[in-house]
Design an enzyme around this catalytic site. Sequence first.
Site, PDB file in Angstrom:
ATOM      1  N   SER A   1       0.892  -1.159   0.014  1.00  0.00           N
ATOM      2  CA  SER A   1      -0.170  -0.142  -0.007  1.00  0.00           C
ATOM      3  C   SER A   1       0.798   1.276   0.009  1.00  0.00           C
ATOM      4  O   SER A   1       1.746   1.524  -0.876  1.00  0.00           O
ATOM      5  CB  SER A   1      -0.800  -0.043   1.217  1.00  0.00           C
ATOM      6  OG  SER A   1      -2.006   1.075   1.016  1.00  0.00           O
TER       7      SER A   1
ATOM      8  N   ASP B   1      -8.513  -4.375  -6.296  1.00  0.00           N
ATOM      9  CA  ASP B   1      -7.951  -3.577  -5.120  1.00  0.00           C
ATOM     10  C   ASP B   1      -8.936  -2.440  -4.948  1.00  0.00           C
ATOM     11  O   ASP B   1      -8.878  -1.518  -6.084  1.00  0.00           O
ATOM     12  CB  ASP B   1      -6.737  -3.304  -5.296  1.00  0.00           C
ATOM     13  CG  ASP B   1      -5.978  -2.999  -3.911  1.00  0.00           C
ATOM     14  OD1 ASP B   1      -6.685  -1.983  -3.343  1.00  0.00           O
ATOM     15  OD2 ASP B   1      -4.804  -3.450  -3.691  1.00  0.00           O
TER      16      ASP B   1
ATOM     17  N   HIS C   1      -7.320  -5.786  -0.789  1.00  0.00           N
ATOM     18  CA  HIS C   1      -6.337  -4.763  -0.950  1.00  0.00           C
ATOM     19  C   HIS C   1      -4.937  -5.781  -0.893  1.00  0.00           C
ATOM     20  O   HIS C   1      -4.810  -6.290   0.408  1.00  0.00           O
ATOM     21  CB  HIS C   1      -6.579  -3.760   0.435  1.00  0.00           C
ATOM     22  CG  HIS C   1      -5.533  -2.778   0.181  1.00  0.00           C
ATOM     23  ND1 HIS C   1      -5.071  -1.992  -0.689  1.00  0.00           N
ATOM     24  CD2 HIS C   1      -4.841  -2.105   1.327  1.00  0.00           C
ATOM     25  CE1 HIS C   1      -4.243  -1.083  -0.671  1.00  0.00           C
ATOM     26  NE2 HIS C   1      -4.050  -1.252   0.818  1.00  0.00           N
TER      27      HIS C   1
END
Length: 514
Positions: free
Chosen positions: A227, A453, A483
């Site tokens: 991320s 995602d 995610h």
Amino acid sequence: MANPSRLRASALTAAAVLLSALLAGCGDGTKDGDLAAQKLGWKDCAAPSEAEGGGSAPSPLPGGGTWQCATMKAPLDWSRPKGDTIGIALIRAKASGPASKRIGSLVFNFGGPGGSGVSTLPAFSDDYAALRTRYDLVSFDPRGVGRSAPVECESDSQLDLYFQQDATPDNSAERTALLNRTKQFNAACEKNSKKVLSHVATTDAARDMDLMRQVLGDDKLHYFGISYGTQLGGVYAHLFPKNVGRAVLDAVVDPTQNPEQSALGQAKGFQLALDNFAQDCTSKTTECPIGSTAQDVKNRIAKLLTGLENKPIPGIPPRQLTETAATNGIAQSLYSKDFWEYLTEGLEQAYEGDGKILMLLSDSMNGRSENGEYSNITAANTAINCADEKPRYTADYVQQKLPEFRAASPLFGDYLAWGMVSCTDWAVPGAADHPDVSASGSAPILVVGNTGDPATPYEGAKKMVEALGKGVAVELTYKGQGHGAYDSKNKCVQSAVNGYLLDGTAPKAGAVCS
């Protein structure tokens, strides 16, 4: 209040709080000496601090041994490397395999920005057991986070009110209230953390990582970024291309976007994830308890949120489930397909007037523990993003952009659009429209994108590959939900990532896992 960048917070960090709930300073001012030569005083880890999310000390490692923690000194201001120092909190699990097979340290950043690596790595270490055979697994609290000169803003009781406010104003009075509440939060950050606010940018954290590499005794930085950790990894590669070892970027932030573009992309991403959730529920052989068709599911959710704006329902006493908290909880549940069952149950209960599960999901996103204490993820997230991002958006500008955001997502559009005012009254100017990750001369970097995602949409992986530069990145696509890709436990993805990190064998560019 919604912060579009806060929704990038790694699902891993939030999940540690979520599953527990559902199932149950500045340094000493050293001004001389070579910080790269410092020796770390590793010792058994204490329980995470409140700023790191609280909880118990990490359990013993499989096969014996313990998690070890240490504090690394780093310059407060990297432009004055011999000035005041801060402490960067580190954690490690020493390699489990033979010393002769050890490659070095593998440094993790799990995202946010603002997530504590010290509390997150032990919670998910089983996922990385194969990597531990040849690496010391290492993570850290980036500056401004957890135990690393944490940014402090408001008290726990003030944050309860902050997260209950109406984050999607419908009239001038509500808009004024939102802007005043945001200004109050930002002013508290300046009052309580003025010394560090100018020194928590991603470039600062990247320089900390290169110091960490040296202190850990590694010639190259071997890195696993998830991320926001992909942005940090890209910035590191730009600043120190010759020092990049084996690196993996998973759940990739688009480095070419400004904050507005990122928020709009997230609106589309979360809407796609909601569409997939609704379709999944209604396509099963058993009856979907929250709607007869995918559109019916979404219509009922929209009706619920509209009702909550005017009449909240009981959540976790004494707090009530507001429209903002429910939206936040729904967003949290879309980070992982594993959370969809909680969303279904939470919606069922909310339709009956019980908002507890959706509030637990919202608390997880916001870093609130069951005892009412908050980690500093919101303070750190805001401080890091505002230090990185140059644009400052006015309320009038957001108002003009609402139709575009609503077209991208009827459910999340307003929520993410209004989040763009988070940095408007911030005390420190932002660095740039978007990060520079060009890294000519770097070793190959494996970039993993997930087509489903919600928080870092798939398109960002390709943009990262292009921005890193020709011949640097190798792209791997995962056709999945949630995610990130590696922690989906997809065997194809894990085999490709492990093959690169353990053996140096990258998959063919453009490879696809499903």
